[in-house]
Design an enzyme around this catalytic site. Sequence first.
Site, PDB file in Angstrom:
ATOM      1  N   LYS A   1      15.715  79.071  68.614  1.00 52.95           N
ATOM      2  CA  LYS A   1      15.864  80.847  67.929  1.00 52.95           C
ATOM      3  C   LYS A   1      14.218  79.744  67.448  1.00 52.95           C
ATOM      4  O   LYS A   1      13.609  80.869  66.891  1.00 52.95           O
ATOM      5  CB  LYS A   1      16.752  80.459  67.476  1.00 52.95           C
ATOM      6  CG  LYS A   1      17.934  80.773  67.821  1.00 52.95           C
ATOM      7  CD  LYS A   1      19.018  81.214  67.079  1.00 52.95           C
ATOM      8  CE  LYS A   1      19.998  82.293  67.061  1.00 52.95           C
ATOM      9  NZ  LYS A   1      21.323  81.203  66.956  1.00 52.95           N
TER      10      LYS A   1
ATOM     11  N   ASP B   1      21.123  88.603  61.454  1.00 49.94           N
ATOM     12  CA  ASP B   1      22.906  88.080  62.963  1.00 49.94           C
ATOM     13  C   ASP B   1      23.386  89.266  62.119  1.00 49.94           C
ATOM     14  O   ASP B   1      24.504  89.561  63.763  1.00 49.94           O
ATOM     15  CB  ASP B   1      23.377  86.867  62.270  1.00 49.94           C
ATOM     16  CG  ASP B   1      23.111  86.037  63.074  1.00 49.94           C
ATOM     17  OD1 ASP B   1      22.446  85.992  64.439  1.00 49.94           O
ATOM     18  OD2 ASP B   1      23.462  84.737  62.547  1.00 49.94           O
TER      19      ASP B   1
ATOM     20  N   GLN C   1      23.770  79.070  60.895  1.00 45.79           N
ATOM     21  CA  GLN C   1      24.318  79.135  62.410  1.00 45.79           C
ATOM     22  C   GLN C   1      25.678  78.459  62.694  1.00 45.79           C
ATOM     23  O   GLN C   1      26.439  78.204  61.872  1.00 45.79           O
ATOM     24  CB  GLN C   1      23.751  78.222  62.718  1.00 45.79           C
ATOM     25  CG  GLN C   1      23.957  77.702  64.924  1.00 45.79           C
ATOM     26  CD  GLN C   1      23.510  78.690  65.679  1.00 45.79           C
ATOM     27  OE1 GLN C   1      22.105  79.459  65.603  1.00 45.79           O
ATOM     28  NE2 GLN C   1      24.348  78.806  66.636  1.00 45.79           N
TER      29      GLN C   1
END
Length: 315
Positions: free
Chosen positions: A54, A121, A98
């Site tokens: 990412k 997200d 994450q």
Amino acid sequence: MSARLLDGRAVAAELRAEVAAGVEELGRAGARAPGLAAMLVGNDPASAVYVRNKARACEEVGIRSRTLELPAAASESELLALLDRLNEDPEVDGILVQLPLPPGLAADRCLARVRPDKDVDGFHPENVGRLWLGQPGFAPATPGGILELLRHCKIPLQGRHAVIVGRSAIVGKPLAALLLAAHATVTLCHSRTAGLEEHCRRADLLVAAIGRPGFFGPEHVQPGAVVIDVGINRIADPELLERLFPGDAKRRAGFESRGWALAGDVDFHRVAPRVAAITPVPGGVGPLTVAMLLVNTLTACRRRLGLPVPAAAAP
Ligand code: GUN
């Protein structure tokens, strides 16, 4: 019938180019570059790879990214304090935590601490609610990427029957919301659904997100269906490799050098001849997930700067 391959790499490259152009446009207008902060807690090797990918993808399109690493033994209050700092940091447009978090850390409390307007997200409860209500917010990257892939490949959704197998908060549930908003009729199945094969065989669009390599065979598909394979499974069993990819020399070579190969949830070799279109693994849904994170980060930045956001980028 020979299936059309839905090329996620090509669509992801287009999305990344659009984001890069959007970042350049901000620069020309005198605005700062978008910023993403990624939080990596503990030492899960797969998570470290995802976060590195990412960060690299951000760099390639001009998004400034920083990775904040915390030890597996970090306390929840340390994590929340760091999130509070990032929430207040004017240089940070997007924050991602994450997953999975190490045992002992409550993901739901951490995700709920991220400011909803920086939650690229789309995991904050407010954004989950906004998605179901059709209000502007952020949709999670994997289902958002699937919608982009279908849109780019001109797969019609209105009035079609989509069957999703997998009810996770990251893929199945938000994808159901997005497909409903695109006027599909949605059936959401899971590992305990009775009569799963019959449900799947009624699908015009079958989305496999159950996390079992090669689970979906010809008995699960209606001839002419479109199949989206969300599975990213590492297989280490040579017999399973040969059953799922007979004669695939390239995959076998990778398997022999690494000790594992990737397989989707769909038995591609047996399903592809029956369907109209299908995503490969790798090279299908996977590349779109990272691309959509970049799209969401640019969107977050544009919103913070009070600039308009293209309709396709916002759920
Ligand atoms: N773990 C697996 N998928 C994801 C994702 O899309 N975002 C984050 N933050 N963690 C994940």
